[in-house]
Every structure is written in structure tokens, then in C-alpha cells.
Design an enzyme around this catalytic site. Structure first.
Site, PDB file in Angstrom:
ATOM      1  N   ASP A  58       0.842  -1.203   0.000  1.00 42.58           N
ATOM      2  CA  ASP A  58       0.000   0.000   0.000  1.00 42.58           C
ATOM      3  C   ASP A  58       0.882   1.260   0.000  1.00 42.58           C
ATOM      4  OD1 ASP A  58       0.874  -0.070   2.605  1.00 42.58           O
ATOM      5  OD2 ASP A  58      -1.092   0.260   3.514  1.00 42.58           O
ATOM      6  N   SER A  59       2.208   1.058   0.043  1.00 41.65           N
ATOM      7  CA  SER A  59       3.159   2.153  -0.194  1.00 41.65           C
ATOM      8  C   SER A  59       2.918   2.743  -1.585  1.00 41.65           C
ATOM      9  CB  SER A  59       4.598   1.661  -0.062  1.00 41.65           C
ATOM     10  OG  SER A  59       4.777   0.439  -0.761  1.00 41.65           O
ATOM     11  N   ASP A  97      -1.268  -6.215  -0.527  1.00 36.84           N
ATOM     12  CA  ASP A  97      -1.329  -5.526   0.767  1.00 36.84           C
ATOM     13  C   ASP A  97      -2.741  -4.976   0.986  1.00 36.84           C
ATOM     14  OD1 ASP A  97      -0.198  -4.666   3.087  1.00 36.84           O
ATOM     15  OD2 ASP A  97       1.009  -3.066   2.174  1.00 36.84           O
ATOM     16  N   LYS A 127      -1.432  -9.411   2.787  1.00 29.53           N
ATOM     17  CA  LYS A 127      -0.748  -8.943   3.994  1.00 29.53           C
ATOM     18  C   LYS A 127      -1.662  -7.952   4.686  1.00 29.53           C
ATOM     19  CE  LYS A 127       2.771  -5.770   4.015  1.00 29.53           C
ATOM     20  NZ  LYS A 127       2.185  -4.732   4.898  1.00 29.53           N
ATOM     21  N   GLU A 196       8.652  -4.342  10.971  1.00 31.82           N
ATOM     22  CA  GLU A 196       9.111  -3.054  10.429  1.00 31.82           C
ATOM     23  C   GLU A 196       9.612  -2.134  11.543  1.00 31.82           C
ATOM     24  OE1 GLU A 196       6.572  -1.130   7.560  1.00 31.82           O
ATOM     25  OE2 GLU A 196       7.790   0.710   7.596  1.00 31.82           O
TER      26      GLU A 196
HETATM   27  O1  KIV Z   1       3.399  -1.134   1.743  1.00 31.25           O
HETATM   28  C1  KIV Z   1       4.561  -1.563   1.805  1.00 31.25           C
HETATM   29  O2  KIV Z   1       5.396  -1.321   0.926  1.00 31.25           O
HETATM   30  C2  KIV Z   1       4.915  -2.363   2.976  1.00 31.25           C
HETATM   31  C3  KIV Z   1       6.370  -2.681   3.158  1.00 31.25           C
HETATM   32  C4  KIV Z   1       7.040  -1.506   3.740  1.00 31.25           C
HETATM   33  C5  KIV Z   1       6.578  -3.907   3.972  1.00 31.25           C
HETATM   34  O3  KIV Z   1       4.089  -2.695   3.753  1.00 31.25           O
END
Ligand code: KIV
Length: 292
Positions: A58-59, A97, A127, A196
Site C-alpha cells: 500500500d506504499s 497488501d 498482507k 518493520e
Molecule cells: O506497503 C509496503 O510497501 C509495505 C512494506 C514496507 C513492507 O508494507
């Protein structure tokens, strides 16, 4: 009507990585590699490079869509990018995610949205962020046959509660809570957990206590695997680079230079050259001139 799952067109030479592969890597003491991807060409390049797992993180909200944090990104946006990644990557384990508010409201919504990642996004697993408060959702999602990766420590969807992007588990009591959360997530059925921004010695302790693999980001070398945000790795995200990132390229600078070179070439008529143009034979040309 739901969109059919995409069919990957990427050529492949290695076997599909599964959640079992990651577990076996931990058992053999082999390190697991994971990176984020949000599009077809990037997913294809990292899959060909031999990455174990790809996270459609979700980044996406920050590094691709330009938001301040990860909260605004929606299920539909996540699925759109998941499909692109699934078309590019054939072998890596693909993890979608779950975005903010897609699993927090009710267990039913959590299962439904997790299912969409597999049915409509072409992902192999999902995730989600959080510790003990997510146990019911994790049990229900894994109960539906969907593998779940946990995520504890700095959980960016809770930045408003955490007071910003800050390291977690630095006091004995906070660290104890994270150890308990990790054990609860394993017990609830997670196949792996992202740790994290937690102290390296705590991440190593958690990794040793769990049978499932831990994937660290800013959590030191004692984890069973490592993940980074690809736009940080490639130097594509210019706003800030977290201290724990190792940058392997400066694509932002490279892109800016390529664009500046293109602008100059067009303005000075160096592009397009003869080689970039479509020809027409003299006979056809003469014919045309006679007719107009
Ligand atoms: O959203 C993302 O990129 C993440 C990573 C930082 C593990 O959750």
C-alpha cells in the site's frame, strides 16, 4: 460482475514460489528476498532477477500516487496495480497488501476483500497490519484458504496513533508486546510476518521464537528475509529515504536527465533522425505530387 484473474505472460525458468517454499527456506537457513512492485515491467524485471516474493504494497499510495501517507489508497486501486504485477511476474510469490479500512471494519469485510486480491488481483496471498487485534480476521481469512502475511512494529496505517513514522518496540514493555503479538499471529495462521522498524536484537529474538519466517524492513540482519520499497531501492522516490534503506540506483536523476536530453533533441531537431522515420518510395511520391 467480477473481473477475471489475469494471466501472466512473463517467460519463466524457475518454479513457482509458494508459502511452503518460504517456510522451507527458513528451515534450511536460507534468506528470503522480497521487494515491492506496482506495475508490469518492474514486476517482470524482479521476477527474472530471481526475487522470492513480490509485495504489491500500500506504499503505492506514497511512491506512485503521491499521497502523504498510505491511508488514501483504495481496494480498487490496489487491485488495479495487483493485476499489472501478476501479468509481469510468473514465479515469485505475490502478496497483495490490504489497504486501510479493507479489513478493520468487520471480519466479513476482511474475508471478502482478501478474496478479491486472489480472485480479481491475481495475488497468491495477502498482507495486513496489526497484532492481537487482528487475530479474528486472520483466522477467518486463513480459514477461507487465503494465506496471510502479518505486519507488526511500525504499521504505517496507524501513523496517527503511533505519532508518525517512528521505530517501535524500543522499551522492554513495548518489545514484550511485540513478541506476544508475533506469537499470536503465528498461532492465528499467518505464514510469515513483516517486522518493520524494530530493534535488530528484538527482530532476531522474534525470528528465533517463530517457526514461520519473519521478513524485516529496518529490523536488522537477524530476520529470515528482507523487504524494501522498490522506489527507495531505485532512487525513484525523491521526498525522503528512510535510514534503513540501501539505495542501489538513482533513477530519479537518470529519468530527469533522459527527459532533459529528449527535450533538447526535439527542440534542436536532432530527433527524430532519418532512422526514426517512415520512408516512401520515389514513384509513389511522384504520383502523389501529380495528383495534388
Ligand atoms: O506497503 C509496503 O510497501 C509495505 C512494506 C514496507 C513492507 O508494507
Amino acid at each position: 460482475m467480477s473481473t477475471p484473474a489475469p494471466i501472466s505472460t512473463a517467460p519463466t525458468t524457475r518454479k513457482k514460489v509458494t508459502t511452503l517454499t518460504l517456510r522451507q527456506k527458513k528451515e534450511r537457513g536460507e534468506i528470503i528476498t522480497m521487494l515491492t512492485a506496482y506495475d508490469y515491467p518492474t514486476a517482470m524485471a524482479m521476477d527474472k532477477a530471481g526475487i522470492d516474493a513480490i509485495l504489491v504494497g500500500d506504499s503505492l499510495a506514497m511512491v506512485v500516487l503521491g499521497y502523504e501517507n498510505t491511508l488514501p489508497v483504495t481496494m480498487d486501486e490496489m487491485l488495479h496495480h495487483s493485476r499489472a504485477v501478476a501479468r509481469g511476474a510468473k514465479s515469485a510469490l505475490l502478496v497483495g497488501d490490504m489497504p486501510f479500512m479493507s479489513y478493520q471494519i468487520s471480519v466479513e469485510e476482511a474475508v471478502r476483500n482478501a478474496g478479491r486480491f486472489l480472485q480479481q488481483g491475481g495475488m497468491d496471498a495477502v498482507k495486513l497490519e496489526g497484532g492481537r487485534e487482528r487475530v479474528d480476521a486472520i483466522r477467518a481469512i486463513t480459514g477461507a484458504g487465503i494465506p496471510v502475511m502479518g505486519h507488526i512494529g511500525l504499521t504505517p496505517q496507524s501513523i496517527n496513533q503511533l505519532g508518525g513514522f517512528r521505530a517501535q518496540g524500543k522499551t522492554a514493555s513495548a518489545a514484550k508486546r511485540l513478541v506476544e503479538d508475533a506469537l499470536l499471529l503465528e498461532e492465528a495462521g499467518c505464514f510469515s510476518i513483516v517486522l518493520e522498524a524494530v530493534p535488530a536484537r528484538l527482530a532476531e529474538l522474534i525470528s528465533k521464537k517463530l517457526s514461520i519466517p519473519t521478513i524485516g524492513i529496518g529490523a536488522g540482519a537477524g530476520c529470515d528475509g528482507q523487504v524494501l520499497v522498490t522506489h527507495d531501492v531505485l532512487g525513484l522516490f525523491d521526498r525522503f529515504t528512510p535510514k534503513f534503506v540501501k539505495q542501489y540506483a538513482d533513477f530519479h536523476k537518470e529519468m530527469q536527465k533522459a527527459f532533459a536530453d529528449y527535450i533538447e533533441d526535439v527542440e534542436t531537431k536532432r530527433f527524430p533522425a532519418e532512422v526514426h522515420t517512415v520512408g516512401m518510395n520515389d514513384k509513389e511520391w511522384e504520383e502523389l505530387l501529380k495528383e495534388i
